[in-house]
Design an enzyme around this catalytic site. Structure first.
Site, PDB file in Angstrom:
ATOM      1  N   ARG A 244      49.172  44.015  64.090  1.00  0.00           N
ATOM      2  CA  ARG A 244      48.666  44.769  62.941  1.00  0.00           C
ATOM      3  C   ARG A 244      49.249  46.182  63.019  1.00  0.00           C
ATOM      4  O   ARG A 244      49.317  46.781  64.101  1.00  0.00           O
ATOM      5  CB  ARG A 244      47.136  44.849  62.977  1.00  0.00           C
ATOM      6  CG  ARG A 244      46.438  43.564  62.521  1.00  0.00           C
ATOM      7  CD  ARG A 244      46.631  43.287  61.031  1.00  0.00           C
ATOM      8  NE  ARG A 244      45.927  42.105  60.578  1.00  0.00           N
ATOM      9  CZ  ARG A 244      46.427  40.867  60.570  1.00  0.00           C
ATOM     10  NH1 ARG A 244      47.663  40.630  60.998  1.00  0.00           N
ATOM     11  NH2 ARG A 244      45.705  39.856  60.119  1.00  0.00           N
ATOM     12  N   GLU A 273      50.148  49.220  54.882  1.00  0.00           N
ATOM     13  CA  GLU A 273      50.869  48.245  54.044  1.00  0.00           C
ATOM     14  C   GLU A 273      50.373  48.282  52.608  1.00  0.00           C
ATOM     15  O   GLU A 273      49.161  48.368  52.408  1.00  0.00           O
ATOM     16  CB  GLU A 273      50.670  46.829  54.610  1.00  0.00           C
ATOM     17  CG  GLU A 273      51.453  46.611  55.865  1.00  0.00           C
ATOM     18  CD  GLU A 273      51.214  45.237  56.491  1.00  0.00           C
ATOM     19  OE1 GLU A 273      50.813  44.313  55.780  1.00  0.00           O
ATOM     20  OE2 GLU A 273      51.452  45.128  57.707  1.00  0.00           O
ATOM     21  N   HIS A 291      55.801  41.632  56.811  1.00  0.00           N
ATOM     22  CA  HIS A 291      54.625  40.882  57.289  1.00  0.00           C
ATOM     23  C   HIS A 291      54.822  39.377  57.058  1.00  0.00           C
ATOM     24  O   HIS A 291      54.057  38.746  56.317  1.00  0.00           O
ATOM     25  CB  HIS A 291      53.343  41.387  56.607  1.00  0.00           C
ATOM     26  CG  HIS A 291      52.108  41.120  57.423  1.00  0.00           C
ATOM     27  ND1 HIS A 291      51.006  41.929  57.426  1.00  0.00           N
ATOM     28  CD2 HIS A 291      51.805  40.083  58.278  1.00  0.00           C
ATOM     29  CE1 HIS A 291      50.068  41.423  58.219  1.00  0.00           C
ATOM     30  NE2 HIS A 291      50.538  40.293  58.755  1.00  0.00           N
TER      31      HIS A 291
END
Ligand code: GLV
Length: 326
Positions: A244, A273, A291
């Site tokens: 993450r 993000e 991602h």
């Protein structure tokens, strides 16, 4: 707008997911899917889910107290991800709502991608590709695009769960030494299997030639890698993050890459993000991906099926297979 309640339970799917998952959901639910594939705003999400029994959510959805307060029928949120830091578990528990995730099925794809980024940054693949496309390749050069070896080097793994261990297995094939840091020690059998040694965080960071992050995002892992850690990494080390974004202080990382404090980085996740720190975009020694670590057809299909099964089981009143506990 929410559709009127029929006799079947109702599920909201917040974005596009593989059709197999939708088909399974439709065998049990009346399904309302967001086919635009843009995340709903919090208001749109709550409006769609206000008479839903299940929400099949993606990691781009914020599921919090305000959302639960507006969804009195809700029994389960089935997140189509292994991580669930987008969901307030304490609020879910207060409202009696089950939360599930999709562990296991994405382990191999994610470990593959951690290694993809590791190799891409160590061997400067993206930079080299740009060089050829730009028409700058003028013939073989002894000193061109020198990168880092893997064999004989140390891979540090932060977080030695399923994915961390799958990365360790790959490292064995490349002839690397493995050290790991995790608050829970692996069994001696697991350590032997992967030839891995548990160390403390300072040793991990100071000894890794390659450092790969496989931690969940928790208050205790926020900025696990920040300025102080980057300063103690080897100058020829590489950092890989497929976990993450907020586990790494992105501004501090950009500075460290720019100043040559570390050799390079491979990032699949970002602190805010979909925004990416502007300074990173200008650097050649970082490989950036949107991602996609679990993004294979097979893996994403299995994730959708598992989420559908979790949602159906919970609405039937049984304990779903992948219940996450607060
Ligand atoms: C992806 O990031 C996941 O948590 O599954």
């Amino acid at each position: 707008m929410a559709t009127p309640r029929g006799s079947r339970p109702r599920a909201v799917v917040t974005r596009r997911i593989p059709q197999d998952g939708i088909t399974l959901l439709e065998s049990f639910f009346e399904v309302d899917q967001n086919v635009d594939d843009r995340p709903y705003t919090p208001d749109q999400l709550a409006e769609h889910a206000r008479d839903a029994d299940a929400v099949v959510a993606l990691l781009t959805d914020r599921i919090d107290e305000a959302f639960f307060a507006r969804c009195p029928q809700l029994k389960v949120v089935a997140n189509v991800a292994v991580g669930y830091d987008n969901i307030d578990l304490a609020a879910a528990a207060r409202h009696g709502i089950a939360i599930t995730n999709t562990p296991g099925v994405l382990t191999e794809a994610t470990a593959d991608f951690a290694f993809t980024l590791l190799l891409a940054c160590a061997r400067r693949v993206v930079e080299a590709d740009r060089y050829v496309r730009d028409g700058r390749f003028g013939g073989w050069e002894m000193m061109g695009f020198l990168g880092g070896d893997l064999a004989g080097r140390t891979l540090g793994i932060a977080g030695f769960g399923r994915i961390g261990q799958a990365v360790a297995r790959r490292a064995g094939g490349f002839g690397m030494h493995v050290v790991y840091e995790d608050e829970h020690p692996a069994t001696a059998a697991v350590e032997d299997q992967f030839n891995a040694r548990r160390v403390d965080k300072a040793t991990l960071i100071g000894s890794a030639d390659y450092l790969s992050l496989h931690l969940p995002l928790l208050p205790s892992t926020h900025h696990y890698i920040a300025e102080a850690e980057l300063r103690t990494m080897k100058r020829d080390a590489y950092l890989v993050n497929t976990a993450r974004g907020p586990i790494v202080d992105e501004k501090a990382l950009a500075r460290a890459l720019r100043d040559g404090e570390i050799a390079g980085a491979g990032l699949d996740v970002f602190e805010r993000e979909p925004a990416v720190e502007a300074e990173l975009l200008a650097l050649d020694n970082v490989v950036l991906a949107p991602h996609i670590a679990s993004a294979t057809v097979e893996t994403r299909t299995k994730m959708a099926l598992i989420a559908a099964e979790n949602a159906i089981t919970a609405v039937r009143g049984a304990t779903p297979p992948n219940l996450v506990r607060a």
